[in-house]
Design an enzyme around this catalytic site. Structure first.
Site, PDB file in Angstrom:
ATOM      1  N   HIS A  25      -3.217   2.703  -1.240  1.00  0.00           N
ATOM      2  CA  HIS A  25      -3.526   3.156  -2.603  1.00  0.00           C
ATOM      3  C   HIS A  25      -3.486   1.979  -3.583  1.00  0.00           C
ATOM      4  O   HIS A  25      -4.435   1.762  -4.344  1.00  0.00           O
ATOM      5  CB  HIS A  25      -2.497   4.227  -2.996  1.00  0.00           C
ATOM      6  CG  HIS A  25      -2.692   4.803  -4.354  1.00  0.00           C
ATOM      7  ND1 HIS A  25      -3.240   6.052  -4.554  1.00  0.00           N
ATOM      8  CD2 HIS A  25      -2.397   4.326  -5.592  1.00  0.00           C
ATOM      9  CE1 HIS A  25      -3.283   6.309  -5.847  1.00  0.00           C
ATOM     10  NE2 HIS A  25      -2.766   5.280  -6.506  1.00  0.00           N
ATOM     11  N   GLU A  26      -2.415   1.210  -3.536  1.00  0.00           N
ATOM     12  CA  GLU A  26      -2.273   0.092  -4.468  1.00  0.00           C
ATOM     13  C   GLU A  26      -3.222  -1.054  -4.122  1.00  0.00           C
ATOM     14  O   GLU A  26      -3.774  -1.703  -5.026  1.00  0.00           O
ATOM     15  CB  GLU A  26      -0.824  -0.401  -4.486  1.00  0.00           C
ATOM     16  CG  GLU A  26       0.185   0.629  -4.964  1.00  0.00           C
ATOM     17  CD  GLU A  26      -0.119   1.147  -6.368  1.00  0.00           C
ATOM     18  OE1 GLU A  26      -0.671   0.365  -7.188  1.00  0.00           O
ATOM     19  OE2 GLU A  26       0.189   2.308  -6.651  1.00  0.00           O
ATOM     20  N   HIS A  29      -6.584  -0.269  -5.616  1.00  0.00           N
ATOM     21  CA  HIS A  29      -6.614  -0.597  -7.054  1.00  0.00           C
ATOM     22  C   HIS A  29      -6.842  -2.097  -7.254  1.00  0.00           C
ATOM     23  O   HIS A  29      -7.685  -2.516  -8.062  1.00  0.00           O
ATOM     24  CB  HIS A  29      -5.275  -0.234  -7.710  1.00  0.00           C
ATOM     25  CG  HIS A  29      -5.063   1.222  -7.961  1.00  0.00           C
ATOM     26  ND1 HIS A  29      -6.037   2.055  -8.453  1.00  0.00           N
ATOM     27  CD2 HIS A  29      -3.945   2.000  -7.823  1.00  0.00           C
ATOM     28  CE1 HIS A  29      -5.544   3.284  -8.593  1.00  0.00           C
ATOM     29  NE2 HIS A  29      -4.281   3.264  -8.220  1.00  0.00           N
TER      30      HIS A  29
END
Length: 233
Positions: A25-26, A29
């Site tokens: 997820h990170e 980003h």
């Protein structure tokens, strides 16, 4: 001792999926921010699949552990936020929304991939097969809930970033001022209900009615696309 053994088994199934889901997820980003013009995350080493650079002790381990061992219907957490410098982006408002969507988006992709892999895992026999299928089931669950949780329209959540990007400028400015209260509201939803319930002798869960409908909706579509499990189970 039996309870400790059961809890250790649950942790062994959910730990890897949770850490991988939050890491991806990170990293998503960070990668999208870098591609759209902001090198900040790359310069800090955040465009990486190394969990160490992303995990937050409280959000990645303590909170999910408490939720898991307390029998919470939802398991979620967070990592260290990826820094994004608004002014570096090529098209700041649009690109901020794309950066925000990248995290939940990769979680949905991972959930679908794990659900597809689940079909092959059923051919593995014995305890190893049970552990693998348990991990894949947990991977689907964690990624779906993490995606939905992060799309709550509160700043600094991803959903809040997307909402802020599509609001008219004046409303977006007013909405941005709520960021200082976002985490307080979120923590209130998570813990105020159980606290009041323990005082009043009732079971109160404020986050469940908010998350359950969209979570069930996404589960249903994962099931439709992959034939995995029970869409509501």
């Amino acid at each position: 001792m039996a309870d400790l053994g059961a809890q250790a088994h649950i942790l062994s199934i959910y730990l890897i999926p949770l850490v991988l889901a939050i890491t991806m997820h990170e990293a998503a980003h960070a990668l999208v921010a870098d591609k759209l013009g902001d090198p900040t995350a790359r310069q800090l080493g955040r465009v990486s699949l190394n969990p160490i650079v992303h995990v937050d002790p409280v959000g990645t381990f303590v909170l999910p552990g408490i939720l898991l061992l307390s029998g919470s219907p939802f398991l979620f957490g967070w990592a260290k936020p990826v820094p994004v410098r608004f002014g570096y982006l090529h098209h700041p408002r649009r690109d901020m929304a794309l950066v925000a969507l990248a995290g939940p988006g990769i979680n949905i992709v991972l959930a679908i991939a794990a659900a597809i892999a689940r079909h092959g895992a059923v051919n593995v026999d014995g305890a190893l097969g049970e552990w693998i299928t348990g991990n894949l089931d947990a991977f689907v669950n964690v990624n779906v809930v993490l995606a939905v949780f992060n799309m709550l329209p509160l700043l600094p959540m991803d959903g809040g970033r997307v909402l802020n990007a599509i609001l008219p400028p004046k409303l977006a400015w007013q909405h941005a001022k709520t960021e200082r209260y976002g985490l307080l509201i979120l923590l209130g939803l998570l813990f105020l209900g159980p606290l009041l319930g323990s005082i009043w002798g009732m079971r109160i869960n404020l986050i469940d009615p908010i998350l359950r409908p969209p979570v069930e909706f996404v589960f249903r579509w994962v099931y439709i696309l992959t034939g995995w499990g029970d869409p509501l189970g």
